[in-house]
Each structure stands twice: as C-alpha cells, then as structure tokens.
Motif scaffolding. Sequence first.
Motif, short mmCIF file in Angstrom:
data_model
loop_
_atom_site.label_atom_id
_atom_site.label_comp_id
_atom_site.label_asym_id
_atom_site.label_seq_id
_atom_site.Cartn_x
_atom_site.Cartn_y
_atom_site.Cartn_z
N ILE A 75 0.88 -1.19 0.00
CA ILE A 75 0.00 0.00 0.00
C ILE A 75 0.91 1.22 0.00
N THR A 76 1.14 1.76 -1.15
CA THR A 76 2.11 2.84 -1.30
C THR A 76 1.43 4.20 -1.21
N ALA A 77 2.24 5.25 -1.12
CA ALA A 77 1.72 6.61 -1.07
C ALA A 77 1.06 7.01 -2.38
N ALA A 78 1.26 6.21 -3.44
CA ALA A 78 0.66 6.50 -4.74
C ALA A 78 -0.74 5.92 -4.87
N THR A 79 -1.22 5.19 -3.87
CA THR A 79 -2.57 4.63 -3.97
C THR A 79 -3.60 5.75 -4.05
N SER A 80 -4.63 5.53 -4.87
CA SER A 80 -5.61 6.61 -5.08
C SER A 80 -7.05 6.19 -4.89
N SER A 81 -7.37 4.88 -5.08
CA SER A 81 -8.77 4.46 -5.02
C SER A 81 -8.92 3.22 -4.16
N ILE A 82 -10.15 3.07 -3.59
CA ILE A 82 -10.46 1.93 -2.74
C ILE A 82 -11.88 1.48 -3.00
N VAL A 83 -12.09 0.14 -3.05
CA VAL A 83 -13.44 -0.43 -3.17
C VAL A 83 -13.53 -1.63 -2.24
N VAL A 84 -14.76 -2.06 -1.95
CA VAL A 84 -14.98 -3.24 -1.11
C VAL A 84 -16.00 -4.12 -1.80
N ASP A 85 -15.76 -5.45 -1.80
CA ASP A 85 -16.68 -6.35 -2.49
C ASP A 85 -17.75 -6.88 -1.55
#
Length: 721
Positions: free
Chosen positions: A453-463
């Motif tokens: 999980i890097t500082a470049a992460t931008s989006s998150i979703v959950v299934d």
Amino acid sequence: MRNIIINTALCCLLAFAALWQSCKKESKDVQIPLKVEQYFPNSGKAGTLVTIKGTGLPTDRNNVKVYFGSQQATLVSTQEQKLIVQAPVEGTTGAVTIRVGDQTTEVGNYTYQSLSVRDALPANGPAGASIRIVGEGFSSLKQPAVVTINGKTASIVSASDTAIVAEIPQDAGNGPIVVEVEGKTSTGPNFRYQSITTAQPLTGGTGTRVVIKGQGFESLAAQNKVTFNGLAAIVEEASAEQLIVIAPPQLKTGVLAVTINGQQITGPTFTVVPPPVIVAVTPLSGPAGTRMTIDGLNFSTNITENVVTLNNKPIPVKTASGHALTLEIPAGIGSGELKLAVNGQEVAGPAFKEQTLGISSILPDNGLAGSEITIKGTGFSNVPTENIVTFNGLTATVTSVNTNGTELMVKVPAGVTTGNITVTRGPLKAESPERFRRAGVTTLAGGPGDPLITAATSSIVVDTKGNVYVNGYFHIVKITPQGNTSLFAGNIQQPGATNGTGTAARFKSIKGLTIDENDNLYISDDYTIRKITPAAVVSNYATLSVQMNNICLDKQYNLYGTSGHGGITKLYPSGETEKVVYNLVNDKCRPAVDTKGTLYYSPDMFDSRIVRVPSTIMFTMMGYQDGLLSNAAMMDGTVALQFDTKGRLFIMDPKNYAIRMVDFAAARVSSPMKLANNRGFADGSFTEAMIGSVTDMAIDNQGVIYLLDASNQAVRKVFVQ
C-alpha cells in the motif's frame, strides 16, 4: 279572623305595587349624562345635514332639541348615540347646542358658508389607503384644496367641487378630517388610523399564540379579522392597541394581515417552522440545582418563546440558541416527563428523576472495546466497585473515581454495541443522556512503510464478501476482512499493457478503480478501461478517445469518469460514450450515482460545493456546519462521494477531518465521523484517532466505512455506530 288575614294580605300587595311603581318611575327618570363626542360638518349652507355623535342621546325625537344660535333645527333622524339634523334657514354662524330633557350641552360652532365636508369613506384605514371625502365647495381657481387628517396633510389624488380622493398619510393617528379652500375650513368626521407595529412571535405553526401590537383595532374581538397567508385565525383578545390571536390549521408561510370594517392592514411575514425536536437531555437525573441542557432542533433564540415543563411544572430557561437550551432544576420539582413548547408547538421529552445520582456527560461519547471513557455526574460512590456501570447491558470495569464522586473512569467492555450507559449505586440508577456509540477508527491493513500500500494509492473499493481492493500506479492490492494483504494483479514496479491472470498482467498508469455487484473490478488505465474478475483475470473492457481518471458505476452498469477540464464522460455497456458534464470537475474526487441514475460530482478541488446534475448545487457555504442542507457548510478538497444502501450520500471532507452524510429525505446534513485531532496516525475513538491524507472512501453493505489513508500507506476502518 279570616277577613283580617285577607285584608292584611291585600294591604301588603298594594304596598308592594306602590313601591314597585315608585322604583319603576325612579328608574325611568334616571338619565345617562349627555356627552357629545363629535359632530360634522361644522360648516355648510342652510339645509346641510349635520351628524352629532355621543352618549345620552335619546331615540325619542320629542325629548331632544337642537339649536343653531337661537334657531331650532329640524330633526331628520334619531338613533342610539347619533342624531342627524338639518341646518336651519334662518340660523346664524355660531354655537350649536343640544337640549335633552333638562340637560343642555354645547356641541360646537357651525359656520354658514359654501364649503362643507359632509362625510368620508372609509372611516378607518392604513397609511397609503385612499379616502373619499364628499361635500361641496371644494373647487377653487386660486389654489387647490388642502386636506388634513388629525393635523397631518394628506396627498390629494383627485378633486371636484363635491368630492375629493386623498391618500392617508403615514402615522396619521386618530382625529378629524379637515378641508381648507381659499382660507375657509370645514371639519368632517373623525378618522381612525390603523397600523401594525409589531407581531411576536413571527415563527411557529398551528396553535401558535401571536401578539399583534399597533393602533386602530376594534375592542370587540369579533370585529377584527386576522389572517395568516389568507387563512382566518382565532382572535382571542382585543383592545384598541393589541390583538392576541391563535395561528390557524393548515398554515403556510405568508403575510399576517388585520381587516377592520373592510380595510386591511398588512403586517410582517409569519414563517412556518417545524415543531421542536429533542435530540438529547443532559442529565436525566440529579438533585436540585442541576444544570440541564436540552439539545435538538428548531428552538427559538428568544428565551421567552421556549417553554419547558418538568412534571407539569414550568422551569425558566437560562440561555437559548436554535439547537440548545440550558436551565437549572429547581428544588421540589420531583420526577416526571419533560416537555418543550416553542411558540405553541409542543414536543415530549424523556423522563427526569430528582435524585442524588445522575450522569451529565460521557467523554468521549464513542469508542471501541478497550477505550477509556470518563463519566461525569453526581452522587457516585468513592469506592469504585460500588458503582455498577453497563454499556447497553454489558458490565464495564470502573478503574477509578475522583474524591467528590463526580467522575468515573471506565474501560469499554469487549463486544460493546451502540446503546445507553447506566450507573447503579445501591437502589439508585442513572441513565446516560445520550447513547454511547460503538464508533472509532482502526487500521485494517498497512501503515507507514508498507511495501504494497504505497503513497501513490488513489482508489479503494470493497466487495460483497468484505474484501478491500486498493490500487497503486501499476498494481492492485487485495485485503481480506482479517487484514491480510496480497498482490492481486499487476506488478508494483513494472508498467505495461498486458492482459492475463493476477501478477502476470501489467498496467500503464492506474487512475481510478470501481466495482460492480458481481465483484468485478473496473480500472481506468490511461485511455483504456480494464476489467478484473474475482478470479483476477484481467482483460480490456473498452478503449476510449478520452482519458478517464476517477470512475464510478450505476445500477445499469453505465460507467462515469472524470476528465478535469474535459468534464465527465459516460460509458455505456455497449461501448458508446456520451459527455454528460461539460464543466470543470474535480479529478481528485470520485463521483457517485444514486439508484435513480442521478449523478453527483465535485466541480473543483478548491470548491466546497457538490453539484447534482443537471444544475442543483449543495454546500454553498465554506466551513463546517451540520443541520439543514440549505445551511450546511463544508470545506474544499472533497475526495470521495459514496451512496450507502439506504440512499444517503456520504462525503469525505478531509480538511475538516470529517465524514459528512446527506439525508435527502430529511434534507439534513450530519457528521457520522468528526475527528478531534489533526493529521497523524492513531487508532481509537473519534476523540483519539488521527488520520493522514485520505484519497478515497468505500462503504460495505453493513455500513462500515473504509478510508484509503495514502500518506500513512494504510487502509483505515471506520465504525460509525
């Protein structure tokens, strides 16, 4: 003997009859004092009809005489409190007198001349209304006639020799109507000026008692017609300067008006507001002298307009705002139900117990198992074990009590759920004024220095199974509900454009991530939309002529993507595209679509507004304020919009360290999460927790919120209830 009794009875009857006749004669001879209140006109030719008003005027024309000088006038009409006479032909300018029985009263002077004011209609009215004055001699070739009402000059709208239409001057007051022509004057009837100076309160609803102050009202309640936006109200009390009225049913916001003798006075606007809402009462028990706070909605800022009763006894309000009232519990109030009425609109609150044990506050009012909570109040035992504390039925550990028994330190028990806190000491039991919320922030996965999980992460979703997915530039990370992290697709250091399964696939530059109800992922990757199945199979879904950044899906599988200055493009399942927003949009904020297909987006990263397509704007004020949607405020820099299963819109407001919720059914905004601390990295209650730079937000089917805390390289889990 019998004759004596009969004669005695006859004598008594005769004596009674004589006494009754005597009393009747005396009663008949009693006269009301003669008093002249006004007469008009005070000038005119012979034959002019003159009206005399007053008290003690008989209706029997044989018992009244009127003289103009020494010449008796002809009686035209005799009514109760009014006589009409005809100026005699041989009368002379001078005094007019009236004689009733043996009473003689001077009426005033009458001038024989061509100028005469005979009447005026209407006899009452507000400033600006027109009044028609009839008579004769109003024309002049030298100068126009001058009209005054109670000494104040009225503007003349039109004039002829026998009629003048004038406008009632401001603040005219009550007094005679006078016309002046070429040095001659004639006084007509008195005019009654009507006005509304104040009306209080000006907010409320059906049943609100409103006090209207002004002048020119009728003293009989039934003769005053009061309306609220055209609906007739009940006039409860009336005097010349004040009316007390009750607001009618089916009321809507509108102008308050008073009509008297057909003449309407327009007052201020009465605004209909919802009844008060009691959210919390603090505390729910305590001794006399306890300071109580009532939190809620739709209170009046005017202290006197909030009426609080406890056990059916009134309690004076000390301070008042639109959402909070404070008061002090008086001695001997007893135990009973609390009620609040704001401008006649009443609502029932919780019960209050007058006792030595009471809870005034819980700080913080949210947390997770193991959090330490301070319970403030009165009457706690100095021995910790003598205070039994429960959280929604679960017994907690009391770690300490202060010396004066006003504070308990308590550990939140395992398995805690949202509910009330109770403190029991011997036979006494106190309940918290507000629910303790199982709420707070925990770290699901990652942390500073995490390799995936890097500082470049931008989006998150959950299934649907509770698995969380986040993206880097070239890879997708999967996090299980237990917090286990793995590389799901792509390679963290190797870009490309290769389809395949899992780590065999390559991505050019991932900008956005979304998910459908079958747990398929969709990725905006340069000018391509890529699809990843739950088995990690990567394929091309669509090739675009425009680059999409943040993306979302609606229930019909239409995909929406932001393009900064390029607006928002809609991608249909067929592969066709349509531009649905042409304006500048915030590329850093994920848009959202409700179940009806309505699109919501942030117009700019430096703008606090949220736009509902086509053109409705929410959050027009910058700052932080919950309450009515029309008055709510939010900071700029919004990073995510998400709808939950109940159709409520959640907004990540990072500069306020808050998650905002818009309940469209109630048209209100609240903050399920509002952190007390600034940027950092710490788990705990909302008072203790700290977050870094949040770039996105997701909500699962249970209402749990996930934040992508990019600067801390972590996924944070937020419980709000």
